[in-house]
Design a protein around this motif. Structure first.
Motif, short mmCIF file in Angstrom:
data_model
loop_
_atom_site.label_atom_id
_atom_site.label_comp_id
_atom_site.label_asym_id
_atom_site.label_seq_id
_atom_site.Cartn_x
_atom_site.Cartn_y
_atom_site.Cartn_z
N THR A 373 0.82 -1.21 0.00
CA THR A 373 0.00 0.00 0.00
C THR A 373 0.85 1.26 0.00
O THR A 373 1.97 1.29 0.50
N VAL A 374 0.28 2.29 -0.59
CA VAL A 374 0.77 3.66 -0.46
C VAL A 374 -0.26 4.41 0.36
O VAL A 374 -1.46 4.24 0.15
N ARG A 375 0.19 5.21 1.31
CA ARG A 375 -0.76 5.88 2.21
C ARG A 375 -0.52 7.38 2.25
O ARG A 375 0.63 7.84 2.26
N LEU A 376 -1.64 8.11 2.28
CA LEU A 376 -1.62 9.55 2.47
C LEU A 376 -2.09 9.84 3.89
O LEU A 376 -3.21 9.47 4.26
N TRP A 377 -1.22 10.52 4.65
CA TRP A 377 -1.53 10.82 6.06
C TRP A 377 -1.95 12.28 6.17
O TRP A 377 -1.17 13.18 5.85
N LYS A 378 -3.17 12.52 6.64
CA LYS A 378 -3.66 13.87 6.88
C LYS A 378 -3.45 14.17 8.37
O LYS A 378 -4.19 13.67 9.23
N ILE A 379 -2.47 14.99 8.65
CA ILE A 379 -2.02 15.19 10.03
C ILE A 379 -3.09 15.86 10.90
O ILE A 379 -3.41 15.35 11.98
N PRO A 380 -3.70 16.99 10.50
CA PRO A 380 -4.69 17.62 11.38
C PRO A 380 -5.88 16.72 11.68
O PRO A 380 -6.38 16.70 12.81
N GLU A 381 -6.36 15.98 10.64
CA GLU A 381 -7.52 15.11 10.84
C GLU A 381 -7.17 13.78 11.48
O GLU A 381 -8.07 13.02 11.87
N GLU A 382 -5.85 13.47 11.56
CA GLU A 382 -5.39 12.17 12.08
C GLU A 382 -6.06 11.03 11.33
O GLU A 382 -6.53 10.05 11.91
N SER A 383 -6.11 11.18 10.01
CA SER A 383 -6.72 10.15 9.16
C SER A 383 -5.75 9.77 8.05
O SER A 383 -4.72 10.43 7.86
N GLN A 384 -6.09 8.73 7.29
CA GLN A 384 -5.22 8.26 6.22
C GLN A 384 -6.06 7.70 5.07
O GLN A 384 -7.16 7.20 5.28
N LEU A 385 -5.50 7.83 3.86
CA LEU A 385 -6.08 7.23 2.68
C LEU A 385 -5.15 6.13 2.20
O LEU A 385 -3.93 6.30 2.19
N VAL A 386 -5.71 5.01 1.75
CA VAL A 386 -4.93 3.85 1.35
C VAL A 386 -5.06 3.64 -0.15
O VAL A 386 -6.17 3.64 -0.69
#
Length: 546
Positions: A373-386
Motif C-alpha cells: 500500500t501507499v498511504r496519504l496521512w492527513k495530520i490535522p484530521e489524524e486520518s489516512q487514505l490507502v
C-alpha cells in the motif's frame, strides 16, 4: 462670611484664569510662564500637557494615514506592490533568457502558475525539451567507502549532501558551469575564447559571476602554461581551479557502540532531508536515531529518539520546520525541529515503511513495503487514505505536486497516482527490463524515483545499468520513456535540482535496504548529470484534467 466667600470666589476665578492659558499652550509657540507663588511642577491633567510640535505633527500624520487607508485599500496597495515586484522579476528573467513577451503575458502566466501550484494541479511541459545527456559530461564524486544510500540538494542548488552505509555524511559544493574534463591540447586563442562576464559564468548563472571573478587573474598564467580544462561547448577553465565538487565538510561514521563519543552516526544512514529554507538537515539511521544538523556548518544540533526500529524516511513540510519521519517500526512520527519537540505518532502500515515524502500541505505520503500500500496521512484530521496497485514490495515514493505522486516497487513497476483515486492513473510494468537470476527471469527492482516538481519529467533508477528519464502524459495518465543514462551499480537515490538543469544519482555496490546482490564493478559515488534543453521555447504550463 460674605467677605470670606467673596475672597474664595475671587481666588477660584483667579485660579481658573491662570489655567485657561495653559490649556491653550499646544497651539501657541514658546513655553508659558508659571504664575507667581505657584510651583512649576504643579500637577496638571494629561489632556492639557504640552507636546513637542514636531512629535505632535508626526502623530497627527500617522493618525490621518490610519484613518484614510481602509483594510480593503491596504490589500489593494499590497497587491499592486506584489504585481510590480513580480513584473520586474519576470522582465529580468525574460531579458536573461532573451525572450520577447509583453509584461502582461509574463505576469498573467506567473499568476496562473502560482494558483495551479497551490491547488496541486500544475504540470510544466518540459520533458520533450530535454536532450539525452552526453555520458562524457557526467561528473563523478567519490568519498564514501560503502554504498551511498541517500542524498539531498540545497534549495539554492549550490550544495549536495550525501550519506552512506558507512555512517558518513559529506557536504560538497557544486557549480554547473564548472563541469569540465582535462584537455592539454586546447588552445584558447585558436578556439576563439572570449574573456567576458558571460564566459566567466555561463547562462543561466550570470548571478554568480562575481564569485568567479578571482579566476580572471589565474587565467593569464594558465594561458601561458597551456594547462586548460575544457567543457564540450568550448568554455575553458584553468587546471586545478575548478572548485565544483569540493568537499566542504565530512562527518565520519563511527563504529557500533561509539554513539556517545562520535559526533556522527554509528550505523548505516538510510535517509535524509533538508528544510526549504536550507537551515536544517535531518538524517536517520539504522540505530533508530534522527540527527538534526546545521546545514551551513554541519554541526550537530539535536538527536530525536522514539522510533523502535530503523528510520527509513524523512521529509520537512515545505515552508516550515515540521519534520515527518517513517520507520521500520511501521509508524510515522511528527517533530518540531525549531523547538526540538516531539508532536505525535501515526499508525496504519502492516509492514516496514520504506519511503516518505511531503510538500507544503500538512500531510505526507509513505510506501509500505510488502503490505502493498501507499498511504496519504492527513495530520490535522489524524486520518489516512490507502492506495493499492503494485504487486511487490513498494520501495520508494515521491510527490510530483500536491495532488500527484510516483512510486516504484521490486516487481519492476512504476505507478503514477492521483490523490483522489485509489488505483494508479498509469502503471509501467517491467520499467527497467528483465534479468536472469538463478535460472529465472525476474524484473529489475525499482530502487529510486525522482520527479522534477510540478512538471512532466521523471527519473527512475535500478541496478539495470542505467537511469531512465520519463515523460508523464497530460493529466499524469500515461508514462512514456525518453532516454537511458548509463550508470553502473544500484541507484539508491535520485534528485533533480530545483531549476531542473541537473540530476544527481547516489550509487552503490549494494541496495539501500539490504545485501541481496553485490555489483563489484560499481563505484560507491555520486554522479552529477547535466540536463540541457533544446533551443525551442518551453511549452506553457497546463492544469491536469484529473
Amino acid at each position: 462670611m460674605a467677605a470670606a466667600g467673596g475672597r474664595r470666589g475671587k481666588a477660584q476665578r483667579g485660579a481658573a484664569g491662570r489655567r485657561r492659558p495653559r490649556a491653550a499652550v499646544p497651539g501657541a509657540e514658546g513655553r508659558p510662564r508659571a504664575a507667581a507663588g505657584r510651583p512649576v511642577d504643579e500637577e496638571v491633567s494629561s489632556d492639557s500637557e504640552p507636546e513637542i510640535p514636531s512629535l505632535g505633527r508626526r502623530r497627527r500624520d500617522v493618525a490621518e494615514d490610519e484613518v484614510e487607508e481602509t483594510p480593503q485599500e491596504k490589500k489593494l496597495r499590497l497587491a499592486k506592490q506584489y504585481l510590480e515586484e513580480l513584473r520586474q522579476y519576470e522582465e529580468e528573467r525574460a531579458a536573461e533568457e532573451e525572450e520577447e513577451a509583453r509584461p502582461g503575458d509574463l505576469i498573467g502566466d506567473r499568476l496562473k502558475e502560482d494558483v495551479l501550484e497551490q491547488k496541486g494541479r500544475l504540470q510544466r511541459l518540459v520533458a520533450k525539451e530535454v536532450q539525452p545527456p552526453d555520458p562524457t559530461s557526467i561528473r563523478e564524486l567519490r568519498g564514501h567507502r560503502l554504498p551511498v544510500t541517500c542524498l539531498v540538494i540545497s534549495p539554492d542548488d549550490k550544495f549536495i549532501f550525501s550519506a552512506s552505509k558507512d555512517g558518513s555524511l559529506i557536504k560538497c559544493k557544486y557549480s554547473l558551469g564548472a563541469i569540465a574534463v582535462f584537455n592539454p591540447g586546447l588552445n584558447p586563442a585558436a578556439a576563439g575564447l572570449q574573456l567576458s562576464w558571460r564566459w566567466l559564468c555561463p547562462e543561466p548563472h550570470w548571478g554568480y559571476a562575481c564569485a568567479h571573478l578571482r579566476l580572471l587573474v589565474r587565467l593569464i598564467g594558465a594561458f601561458q602554461s597551456g594547462e586548460w580544462l575544457s567543457e564540450g561547448d568550448g568554455d575553458a577553465f584553468p587546471a586545478g581551479e575548478v572548485d565544483s565538487g569540493k568537499r566542504l565538510c565530512v562527518v565520519p561514521g563511527g563504529k557500533k557502540g561509539t554513539e556517545e563519543q562520535n559526533m556522527g552516526h554509528a550505523s548505516q544512514v538510510l535517509c535524509m532531508a533538508i528544510s526549504s529554507d536550507g537551515k536544517y538537515l535531518a538524517t536517520g539511521d539504522k540505530n533508530k536515531l534522527i540527527m538534526i544538523w546545521d546545514a551551513a556548518t554541519c554541526k550537530r544540533l539535536h538527536i530525536f529518539t522514539g522510533h523502535r526500529d530503523a528510520v527509513s524516511g524523512l521529509s520537512f513540510q515545505k515552508g516550515t520546520h515540521q519534520l515527518y519521519s517513517a520507520s521500520h517500526d511501521r509508524c510515522v512520527k511528527v517533530w518540531n525541529v525549531a523547538e526540538n519537540a516531539y508532536m505525535e505518532t501515526l499508525f496504519g502500515h502492516q509492514d516496514i515503511i520504506t519511503g516518505l515524502d511531503s510538500l507544503s500541505r500538512e500531510c505526507c505520503v509513505t510506501s509500505g513495503g510488502r503490505d502493498g500500500t501507499v498511504r496519504l496521512w492527513k495530520i490535522p484530521e489524524e486520518s489516512q487514505l490507502v492506495f493499492c496497485g503494485h504487486q511487490g514490495s513498494i520501495d520508494c515514493i515521491q510527490l510530483i505536486n500536491e495532488e500527484h505522486m510516483v512510486s516504484g516497487a521490486d516487481d519492476g513497476s512504476i505507478a503514477l497516482w492521483g490523490l483522489t483515486k485509489k488505483k494508479p492513473l498509469a502503471l509501467a510494468q517491467h520499467a527497467h527490463g528483465m534479468q536472469e537470476a538463478q535460472g529465472l527471469q525476474q524484473p529489475y527492482w525499482i530502487s529510486a524515483v525522482a520527479p522534477l516538481r510540478n512538471s512532466d519529467l521523471l527519473a527512475t533508477g535500478s541496478h539495470s545499468g542505467s537511469v531512465k528519464l520519463w515523460k508523464c502524459g497530460e493529466g499524469f495518465r500515461k508514462l512514456e520513456p525518453l532516454c537511458d543514462i548509463p550508470l553502473v551499480g544500484f541507484v539508491n537515490s535520485l534528485k533533480f535540482s530545483a531549476a531542473g538543469d541537473f540530476l544527481v544519482a547516489g550509487l552503490g555496490q549494494e541496495h539501500r535496504l539490504g545485501r541481496w546482490w553485490r555489483i563489484k564493478e560499481a563505484k560507491n559515488s555520486i554522479c552529477i548529470i547535466p540536463l540541457k534543453q533544446r533551443a525551442t521555447a518551453p511549452s506553457p504550463a497546463i492544469p491536469d484534467s484529473s
